[in-house]
Design an enzyme around this catalytic site. Structure first.
Site, PDB file in Angstrom:
ATOM      1  N   ARG A   1      12.117  -5.656   4.733  1.00  0.00           N
ATOM      2  CA  ARG A   1      11.799  -4.251   4.441  1.00  0.00           C
ATOM      3  C   ARG A   1      12.680  -3.280   5.232  1.00  0.00           C
ATOM      4  NH1 ARG A   1       5.668  -2.175   4.971  1.00  0.00           N
ATOM      5  NH2 ARG A   1       5.926  -2.481   7.212  1.00  0.00           N
TER       6      ARG A   1
ATOM      7  N   LYS B   1       0.839  -1.209   0.000  1.00  0.00           N
ATOM      8  CA  LYS B   1       0.000   0.000   0.000  1.00  0.00           C
ATOM      9  C   LYS B   1       0.876   1.264   0.000  1.00  0.00           C
ATOM     10  CE  LYS B   1      -2.174  -1.209   3.821  1.00  0.00           C
ATOM     11  NZ  LYS B   1      -1.633  -2.528   4.194  1.00  0.00           N
TER      12      LYS B   1
ATOM     13  N   ARG C   1       0.288  -9.249  13.200  1.00  0.00           N
ATOM     14  CA  ARG C   1      -0.344  -8.265  12.304  1.00  0.00           C
ATOM     15  C   ARG C   1      -1.160  -8.962  11.229  1.00  0.00           C
ATOM     16  NH1 ARG C   1       4.892  -5.458  10.717  1.00  0.00           N
ATOM     17  NH2 ARG C   1       3.732  -4.351   9.122  1.00  0.00           N
TER      18      ARG C   1
ATOM     19  N   ARG D   1      -9.851  -0.144   9.029  1.00  0.00           N
ATOM     20  CA  ARG D   1      -9.216  -1.424   9.296  1.00  0.00           C
ATOM     21  C   ARG D   1     -10.176  -2.401   9.965  1.00  0.00           C
ATOM     22  NH1 ARG D   1      -3.365  -0.165   9.055  1.00  0.00           N
ATOM     23  NH2 ARG D   1      -2.246  -2.105   9.404  1.00  0.00           N
TER      24      ARG D   1
HETATM   25  P1  ADP Z   1       0.965  -2.361   8.097  1.00  0.00           P
HETATM   26  O1  ADP Z   1      -0.215  -2.187   7.183  1.00  0.00           O
HETATM   27  O2  ADP Z   1       2.231  -2.676   7.378  1.00  0.00           O
HETATM   28  O3  ADP Z   1       0.720  -3.310   9.245  1.00  0.00           O
HETATM   29  P2  ADP Z   1       0.663   0.385   9.147  1.00  0.00           P
HETATM   30  O4  ADP Z   1       1.809   1.324   9.097  1.00  0.00           O
HETATM   31  O5  ADP Z   1      -0.522   0.698   8.290  1.00  0.00           O
HETATM   32  O6  ADP Z   1       1.315  -1.015   8.838  1.00  0.00           O
HETATM   33  O7  ADP Z   1       0.128   0.244  10.660  1.00  0.00           O
HETATM   34  C1  ADP Z   1       0.995  -0.040  11.728  1.00  0.00           C
HETATM   35  C2  ADP Z   1       0.210  -0.291  12.999  1.00  0.00           C
HETATM   36  O8  ADP Z   1      -0.566   0.872  13.341  1.00  0.00           O
HETATM   37  C3  ADP Z   1      -0.839  -1.411  12.919  1.00  0.00           C
HETATM   38  O9  ADP Z   1      -0.271  -2.677  13.171  1.00  0.00           O
HETATM   39  C4  ADP Z   1      -1.825  -0.991  14.022  1.00  0.00           C
HETATM   40  O10 ADP Z   1      -1.333  -1.302  15.286  1.00  0.00           O
HETATM   41  C5  ADP Z   1      -1.833   0.518  13.893  1.00  0.00           C
HETATM   42  N1  ADP Z   1      -2.895   1.023  13.002  1.00  0.00           N
HETATM   43  C6  ADP Z   1      -2.733   1.625  11.793  1.00  0.00           C
HETATM   44  N2  ADP Z   1      -3.918   1.975  11.265  1.00  0.00           N
HETATM   45  C7  ADP Z   1      -4.869   1.590  12.153  1.00  0.00           C
HETATM   46  C8  ADP Z   1      -6.291   1.659  12.180  1.00  0.00           C
HETATM   47  N3  ADP Z   1      -7.002   2.199  11.178  1.00  0.00           N
HETATM   48  N4  ADP Z   1      -6.933   1.130  13.259  1.00  0.00           N
HETATM   49  C9  ADP Z   1      -6.253   0.605  14.286  1.00  0.00           C
HETATM   50  N5  ADP Z   1      -4.915   0.495  14.318  1.00  0.00           N
HETATM   51  C10 ADP Z   1      -4.212   0.974  13.274  1.00  0.00           C
END
Ligand code: ADP
Length: 215
Positions: free
Chosen positions: A125, A13, A168, A86
């Site tokens: 990464r 993404k 995750r 999410r």
């Molecule tokens: P990735 O998609 O690679 O796991 P992100 O950078 O999008 O990484 O997100 C990192 C962390 O931030 C997630 O594992 C979660 O803990 C938190 N996070 C991000 N976006 C949300 C969301 N919309 N709702 C809840 N937690 C979130």
């Protein structure tokens, strides 16, 4: 235009947004980046989020909405959302916010990548500690681990370690994967095979947007 990018962690993404942002005049809103900034800045919100991120769990919805709601409401020229929604609650909340402004989602792009590729990508990464550009150990080959643009050394994200990666992915399957059905029913979902090269994936997205094919 209001776009959402979906896909499991490591689906690409962030990489896609980097490419698409220069082609589409849209603002990039990435919850992960906003959260990491808040954690780094030791804000109250960052402190509430920190442990959830470390453990690979979702940050509570009220924290995410506090971080995001005004940004979404204030955005006039359109956005690409990356990392939000999410879960189903967040998806419904997003609909509600947009609806309240007589807007709607134009497209939800889902990047499909199989689990073995995701684990490999996340484990290899590296990020530029200055501009956040994403690199993979394979892209770098034997070259030194510095950003091609900033020349600054690359680092690993704290949550890109095998235990947290597993968590995750589990979190994604339980909470985020059901959104595919939600958006399919709303007829805004467009699936893309995310295992091709970043440029090929971006080109496919651009082709789709320019033709505005029927979903
Ligand atoms: P990735 O998609 O690679 O796991 P992100 O950078 O999008 O990484 O997100 C990192 C962390 O931030 C997630 O594992 C979660 O803990 C938190 N996070 C991000 N976006 C949300 C969301 N919309 N709702 C809840 N937690 C979130």
């Amino acid at each position: 235009m209001h776009l959402v990018l979906l896909g499991s962690p490591g689906a690409g993404k962030g990489t896609q947004v980097e490419i698409l942002r220069s082609k589409l005049d849209l603002v990039h809103i990435a919850t992960g980046d906003l959260l990491r900034e808040a954690v780094k800045g030791r804000t109250l919100l960052g402190q509430k989020a920190e442990n959830f991120i470390k453990e690979g769990r979702l940050v509570p919805d009220d924290v995410i909405l506090e971080l995001l709601e005004d940004k979404i409401k204030q955005e006039k020229k359109g956005f690409i959302l990356d990392g939000f929604p999410r879960n189903l609650f967040q998806a419904k909340k997003l609909d509600e916010i947009l609806h309240g402004q007589n807007k709607g989602l134009d497209l939800v792009i889902n990047l499909e990548v199989k689990e073995s590729v995701i684990i490999e990508r996340l484990s290899g990464r590296l990020l530029c500690s200055s501009c956040g550009r994403i690199y993979n150990k394979e892209d770098l080959g034997n070259s030194n681990s510095t950003c091609r643009v900033c020349g600054v050394s690359l680092c690993r994200r704290d949550d890109d370690n095998s235990e947290v990666i597993k968590e995750r992915i589990k979190t994604y399957l339980k909470h985020t994967y059901p959104l595919l059905d939600y958006y399919r029913k709303k007829r805004v979902l467009y699936n893309i095979q995310g295992e091709k090269s970043p440029q090929e994936v971006a080109q496919e997205i651009m082709n789709f947007l320019s033709k505005k094919e029927k979903i």
